[in-house]
Design a protein around this motif. Sequence first.
Motif, mmCIF file in Angstrom:
data_model
loop_
_atom_site.group_PDB
_atom_site.id
_atom_site.type_symbol
_atom_site.label_atom_id
_atom_site.label_comp_id
_atom_site.label_asym_id
_atom_site.label_seq_id
_atom_site.Cartn_x
_atom_site.Cartn_y
_atom_site.Cartn_z
ATOM 1 N N ASP A 150 0.820 -1.038 -0.144
ATOM 2 C CA ASP A 150 0.051 -0.081 0.076
ATOM 3 C C ASP A 150 1.020 1.263 -0.176
ATOM 4 O O ASP A 150 1.747 1.441 1.024
ATOM 5 C CB ASP A 150 -0.950 0.063 1.505
ATOM 6 C CG ASP A 150 -2.130 0.904 1.058
ATOM 7 O OD1 ASP A 150 -2.315 1.433 0.064
ATOM 8 O OD2 ASP A 150 -2.741 1.097 2.288
ATOM 9 N N GLU A 151 0.756 2.047 -1.169
ATOM 10 C CA GLU A 151 1.715 3.416 -1.316
ATOM 11 C C GLU A 151 0.798 4.331 -0.990
ATOM 12 O O GLU A 151 -0.328 4.445 -1.661
ATOM 13 C CB GLU A 151 2.384 3.152 -2.637
ATOM 14 C CG GLU A 151 3.300 2.191 -2.865
ATOM 15 C CD GLU A 151 3.962 2.082 -4.242
ATOM 16 O OE1 GLU A 151 4.188 3.111 -4.856
ATOM 17 O OE2 GLU A 151 4.493 1.137 -4.697
ATOM 18 N N TRP A 152 1.302 5.431 -0.218
ATOM 19 C CA TRP A 152 0.459 6.525 0.121
ATOM 20 C C TRP A 152 1.334 7.595 0.539
ATOM 21 O O TRP A 152 2.442 7.556 0.626
ATOM 22 C CB TRP A 152 -0.427 6.172 1.155
ATOM 23 C CG TRP A 152 0.105 5.630 2.400
ATOM 24 C CD1 TRP A 152 0.407 4.360 2.687
ATOM 25 C CD2 TRP A 152 0.500 6.245 3.661
ATOM 26 N NE1 TRP A 152 0.815 4.240 3.892
ATOM 27 C CE2 TRP A 152 1.029 5.330 4.532
ATOM 28 C CE3 TRP A 152 0.289 7.658 4.097
ATOM 29 C CZ2 TRP A 152 1.397 5.498 5.872
ATOM 30 C CZ3 TRP A 152 0.710 7.726 5.276
ATOM 31 C CH2 TRP A 152 1.230 6.920 6.169
ATOM 32 N N GLU A 153 0.888 8.877 0.565
ATOM 33 C CA GLU A 153 1.624 10.224 0.927
ATOM 34 C C GLU A 153 1.044 10.575 2.407
ATOM 35 O O GLU A 153 -0.114 10.612 2.631
ATOM 36 C CB GLU A 153 1.290 11.185 -0.197
ATOM 37 C CG GLU A 153 2.278 11.196 -1.243
ATOM 38 C CD GLU A 153 2.188 12.351 -2.309
ATOM 39 O OE1 GLU A 153 1.653 13.191 -1.869
ATOM 40 O OE2 GLU A 153 2.722 12.356 -3.305
ATOM 41 N N ASP A 154 1.974 11.062 3.295
ATOM 42 C CA ASP A 154 1.704 11.467 4.694
ATOM 43 C C ASP A 154 1.287 12.854 4.497
ATOM 44 O O ASP A 154 1.410 13.566 3.483
ATOM 45 C CB ASP A 154 2.610 11.141 5.667
ATOM 46 C CG ASP A 154 3.887 12.032 5.457
ATOM 47 O OD1 ASP A 154 4.061 12.770 4.372
ATOM 48 O OD2 ASP A 154 4.892 11.392 6.037
ATOM 49 N N ALA A 155 0.957 13.610 5.462
ATOM 50 C CA ALA A 155 0.516 14.955 5.509
ATOM 51 C C ALA A 155 1.572 16.044 5.183
ATOM 52 O O ALA A 155 1.317 17.128 4.604
ATOM 53 C CB ALA A 155 0.058 15.322 6.984
ATOM 54 N N ASP A 156 2.721 15.448 5.184
ATOM 55 C CA ASP A 156 3.881 16.340 4.707
ATOM 56 C C ASP A 156 4.428 15.964 3.218
ATOM 57 O O ASP A 156 5.468 16.474 2.641
ATOM 58 C CB ASP A 156 5.266 16.285 5.601
ATOM 59 C CG ASP A 156 4.907 16.662 6.984
ATOM 60 O OD1 ASP A 156 4.225 17.543 7.378
ATOM 61 O OD2 ASP A 156 5.484 16.014 8.006
ATOM 62 N N GLU A 157 3.482 15.277 2.668
ATOM 63 C CA GLU A 157 3.754 14.685 1.341
ATOM 64 C C GLU A 157 5.046 13.941 0.992
ATOM 65 O O GLU A 157 5.500 13.781 -0.080
ATOM 66 C CB GLU A 157 3.749 15.748 0.251
ATOM 67 C CG GLU A 157 2.606 16.916 0.176
ATOM 68 C CD GLU A 157 2.657 17.815 -0.763
ATOM 69 O OE1 GLU A 157 3.633 17.971 -1.625
ATOM 70 O OE2 GLU A 157 1.458 18.495 -0.883
ATOM 71 N N ASN A 158 5.408 13.332 2.129
ATOM 72 C CA ASN A 158 6.499 12.069 1.929
ATOM 73 C C ASN A 158 5.896 10.888 1.401
ATOM 74 O O ASN A 158 4.720 10.539 2.020
ATOM 75 C CB ASN A 158 7.120 11.979 3.267
ATOM 76 C CG ASN A 158 7.732 13.170 3.891
ATOM 77 O OD1 ASN A 158 8.532 13.746 3.029
ATOM 78 N ND2 ASN A 158 7.442 13.488 5.206
ATOM 79 N N GLU A 159 6.441 10.275 0.668
ATOM 80 C CA GLU A 159 5.938 8.811 0.167
ATOM 81 C C GLU A 159 6.183 7.798 1.164
ATOM 82 O O GLU A 159 6.996 7.634 1.922
ATOM 83 C CB GLU A 159 6.619 8.361 -1.151
ATOM 84 C CG GLU A 159 6.017 9.311 -2.362
ATOM 85 C CD GLU A 159 6.946 8.836 -3.503
ATOM 86 O OE1 GLU A 159 7.117 7.573 -3.853
ATOM 87 O OE2 GLU A 159 6.813 9.423 -4.722
ATOM 88 N N ARG A 160 5.110 7.125 1.603
ATOM 89 C CA ARG A 160 5.347 5.848 2.367
ATOM 90 C C ARG A 160 4.856 4.843 1.987
ATOM 91 O O ARG A 160 3.999 4.677 0.767
ATOM 92 C CB ARG A 160 4.135 6.425 3.736
ATOM 93 C CG ARG A 160 4.289 7.678 4.052
ATOM 94 C CD ARG A 160 5.720 7.975 4.955
ATOM 95 N NE ARG A 160 5.397 7.942 6.465
ATOM 96 C CZ ARG A 160 6.171 7.648 7.540
ATOM 97 N NH1 ARG A 160 7.529 7.573 7.091
ATOM 98 N NH2 ARG A 160 5.807 7.565 8.493
ATOM 99 N N VAL A 161 5.199 3.557 2.348
ATOM 100 C CA VAL A 161 4.899 2.226 1.831
ATOM 101 C C VAL A 161 4.631 1.418 3.156
ATOM 102 O O VAL A 161 5.331 1.316 4.048
ATOM 103 C CB VAL A 161 6.047 1.709 1.117
ATOM 104 C CG1 VAL A 161 5.534 0.143 0.704
ATOM 105 C CG2 VAL A 161 6.317 2.395 -0.050
ATOM 106 N N THR A 162 3.404 0.716 3.361
ATOM 107 C CA THR A 162 3.093 -0.145 4.001
ATOM 108 C C THR A 162 2.481 -1.353 3.560
ATOM 109 O O THR A 162 2.239 -1.473 2.270
ATOM 110 C CB THR A 162 2.084 0.350 5.323
ATOM 111 O OG1 THR A 162 0.915 0.604 4.432
ATOM 112 C CG2 THR A 162 2.546 1.713 5.861
#
Length: 127
Positions: free
Chosen positions: A87-99
């Motif tokens: 699951d790829e998404w962006e956090d509130a600071d627009e950093n790419e995250r992967v879980t």
Amino acid sequence: MSTHFVGEGNIGSAPEYREFPNGNDEPRRLLRLNVYFDNPVPKKDGEYEDRGGFWAPVELWHRDAEHWQSLYRKGMRVLVDGRTVRDEWEDADENERVTFKIEARRVGILPYRIETVTLGAKPTGGQ
């Protein structure tokens, strides 16, 4: 990317139920469980030590998800059969995250930590 997953763990919080509109069709129903999948390794004294467990969100999409939210409880031991999904998404600071999450086909209740079981007839009327 996905891969088959089977794991045993404990539900860590109250289940979350959500409905999503689906046009003119019946809404899509989601039951989300937060599960800790442990890795119990036996010690010489007969006790167990957890080595390398992990938390993962478990998503169960099913028309009976609303009913099942009252069945599953925090602390309950479950067996999850499904697939892991990246699951790829962006956090509130627009950093790419992967879980990773688990899309479950089945979530079975194991008889640990259950005091009683009450069986009843399945409700009728449109199901």
